[in-house]
Design an enzyme around this catalytic site. Sequence first.
Site, mmCIF file in Angstrom:
data_model
loop_
_atom_site.group_PDB
_atom_site.id
_atom_site.type_symbol
_atom_site.label_atom_id
_atom_site.label_comp_id
_atom_site.label_asym_id
_atom_site.label_seq_id
_atom_site.Cartn_x
_atom_site.Cartn_y
_atom_site.Cartn_z
ATOM 1 N N GLU A 44 -2.600 -0.579 -7.162
ATOM 2 C CA GLU A 44 -3.583 0.046 -6.119
ATOM 3 C C GLU A 44 -5.015 -0.764 -6.458
ATOM 4 O OE1 GLU A 44 -3.261 1.736 -2.245
ATOM 5 O OE2 GLU A 44 -1.896 1.611 -3.812
ATOM 6 N N GLY A 134 -4.414 9.047 6.954
ATOM 7 C CA GLY A 134 -4.889 9.294 5.664
ATOM 8 C C GLY A 134 -3.880 9.713 4.586
ATOM 9 N N GLY A 136 -2.429 7.424 2.666
ATOM 10 C CA GLY A 136 -2.429 6.292 1.729
ATOM 11 C C GLY A 136 -1.221 5.309 1.817
ATOM 12 N N GLU A 172 -11.462 -6.436 9.388
ATOM 13 C CA GLU A 172 -11.881 -5.210 8.422
ATOM 14 C C GLU A 172 -13.491 -5.663 7.761
ATOM 15 O OE1 GLU A 172 -11.096 -2.456 7.413
ATOM 16 O OE2 GLU A 172 -8.848 -2.371 7.777
ATOM 17 N N ASP A 184 -2.444 -4.964 2.166
ATOM 18 C CA ASP A 184 -1.734 -4.051 3.187
ATOM 19 C C ASP A 184 -1.560 -4.882 4.238
ATOM 20 O OD1 ASP A 184 -2.501 -1.952 1.314
ATOM 21 O OD2 ASP A 184 -4.142 -1.106 2.740
#
Length: 201
Positions: A44, A134, A136, A172, A184
């Site tokens: 992560e 939210g 994850g 993004e 992701d």
Amino acid sequence: MSENLTSKEYSPEELKEAFLKMYGGDEASIRLYSSPARINIIGEHIDYNGGKVFPASINRYLYIAIRKRVDTKILYNDARFPGSYEFDINQTFVYDKANDYANYLNGILSQLKERGFKFDCGFEILMASNIPAGGGISSSSALECGFAYAVIDTFGFNLDRIEIAKLGQMSEHNFMNVKCGIMDQFIIATGKKKSRRAAGL
């Protein structure tokens, strides 16, 4: 559990019914798409530093119903959240905090326009996500990639799934001003059942 729009989990068929209740019109021209959530077993927050990661797409989905319009309006609605957003496909899209989730969608449109893709009309969408926000598991990337695929397929643009992942990342970076990696978006855009793939871009 209450059966109103903001509390239930949606199937694609139920989303189509809700779309028709909201917008009316022709059922045959509605297109349905799904976009998965993802998990990450190791690594992560290190993909953007060149580290190794082990993500997988999972069977929690965001569903998108989309239909072209005869004018240049864009209408965004979400079955789980109140409020509607209206834009014009010919406008210049800029980030606005008041636009909430619509910023993710406008960011994708902005990137498509920068790549030279032309829209001949507007469209209307209704979304419903069974991915907890939210939680994850990348609900925002599922939104970006699912919306990108829906628009690209609906308008016949030529972009493959890896390019869709890059489109989400650049949205993004350049629109949301979030300097994220591509893990992701990559696993959401390219993940397949019972398969594995190295994210060498």
